[in-house]
Design a protein around this motif. Structure first.
Motif, PDB file in Angstrom:
ATOM      1  N   ARG A 214       6.087   4.788   1.263  1.00  0.00           N
ATOM      2  CA  ARG A 214       5.622   6.169   1.141  1.00  0.00           C
ATOM      3  C   ARG A 214       5.325   6.724   2.523  1.00  0.00           C
ATOM      4  NH1 ARG A 214       0.636   8.904   1.057  1.00  0.00           N
ATOM      5  NH2 ARG A 214       0.737  10.857  -0.150  1.00  0.00           N
ATOM      6  N   CYS A 221       4.997  12.591  -3.746  1.00  0.00           N
ATOM      7  CA  CYS A 221       4.619  11.296  -4.339  1.00  0.00           C
ATOM      8  C   CYS A 221       3.170  10.978  -3.986  1.00  0.00           C
ATOM      9  CB  CYS A 221       5.535  10.186  -3.827  1.00  0.00           C
ATOM     10  SG  CYS A 221       7.256  10.429  -4.248  1.00  0.00           S
ATOM     11  N   VAL A 226       2.165   6.026  -6.310  1.00  0.00           N
ATOM     12  CA  VAL A 226       2.836   4.964  -5.556  1.00  0.00           C
ATOM     13  C   VAL A 226       2.133   3.630  -5.783  1.00  0.00           C
ATOM     14  CG1 VAL A 226       3.466   4.174  -3.235  1.00  0.00           C
ATOM     15  CG2 VAL A 226       3.778   6.573  -3.870  1.00  0.00           C
ATOM     16  N   SER A 238       3.702  -2.649  -0.983  1.00  0.00           N
ATOM     17  CA  SER A 238       3.781  -1.233  -0.632  1.00  0.00           C
ATOM     18  C   SER A 238       3.300  -1.015   0.806  1.00  0.00           C
ATOM     19  CB  SER A 238       2.951  -0.377  -1.594  1.00  0.00           C
ATOM     20  OG  SER A 238       1.588  -0.697  -1.506  1.00  0.00           O
TER      21      SER A 238
END
Length: 267
Positions: A214, A221, A226, A238
């Protein structure tokens, strides 16, 4: 007519130069059950990186990141049916159908578990490939995954995108405008296909190692979505890229490429 075509081609060249798109890519087409995709390859060897664009976009927006990835392997960016230079299909395909088309392309080209990299709507296609065709999927990278369950309507998505583009680079704005024009008159139907898809149902079935990326300034988003994506995928990590928004792989491909390669190296 010839002068107009020459002017349009010259404008395309200027836009591609702005995007940092070299002209050494190998172009091919693949048709399956009436739908056609266009593939542009650069680099050679392993790993193979397969890049899948978002709504309104096309393969050329990945030119910068593809050049970086091609230094380590073979980068293949595609135009989905009805985007970029791929012809409009008779009917607008669902996300699942596009995933099956790309899976058929992987089989046809004998790509050995490519790294599947999707951006925006492309993450929905990539997730479905990994969920529906696990034998074909290598590592999965979901960059700016859409569409979160709290905003599956066209107006909220367009408002978010508009806010995200405020202050965006000229490169992103010019590339985006060109690709949205190419996406043509059926963009409304394509948006409907994107919004009707439920990516969370695919995330739970992904068995590939997955990276969720991201841009820290991404308005499209939200962080909570996320985080949910990363939680739903059984084996996911992530990360955020500082100073970037939704178009993080388009504005400057180097940070995303560096993080993807570093993640792959960690095994």
């Amino acid at each position: 007519m010839g002068a107009l075509e020459d002017a349009a081609e010259a404008a395309d060249d200027v836009i591609d130069e702005l995007a940092g798109a070299p002209e050494d890519g190998r172009i091919s087409r693949f048709t399956w059950q009436g739908a056609t995709l266009v593939a542009e390859e650069r680099g050679a060897g392993e790993p193979v990186f397969l890049l899948v664009h978002g709504i309104g976009m096309g393969r050329r927006v990945f030119a910068d990141v593809a050049v970086h990835l091609a230094e380590r392997g073979r980068a293949i960016a595609i135009d989905q049916p009805g985007y970029g230079e791929a012809p409009e299909p008779p009917r607008t395909p669902s996300i699942e159908r596009v995933a099956d088309l790309v899976a058929a392309f992987i089989r046809d080209r004998r790509l050995e578990r490519p790294v599947l990299i999707g951006h925006s709507m492309g993450t929905q296609v990539v997730a479905e490939i990994a969920a529906r065709h696990p034998d074909l999927a290598g590592p999965v990278v979901l960059v700016a995954p859409t569409v979160d369950s709290e905003a599956r309507r066209a107006v909220p998505q367009l408002l978010r995108l508009g806010r995200d583009l405020l202050g965006e680079s000229l490169k992103v704005l010019v590339l985006g405008a060109r690709e949205y024009l190419r996406a043509g008159p059926n963009l409304r139907r394509k948006m409907k296909a994107m919004l009707s898809h439920r990516p969370e149902e695919a995330y739970e079935r992904i068995r590939s190692r997955t990276l969720v990326v991201r841009g820290a300034n991404d308005v499209v988003c939200p962080p909570v979505w996320v985080r949910r994506v990363a939680e739903l995928v059984p084996d996911a990590t992530s990360i955020e890229i500082p100073g970037h928004g939704h178009e993080t792989m388009i504005r400057d491909g180097a940070p995303a490429a560096e993080r993807i390669l570093a993640w792959l190296d960690r095994g």
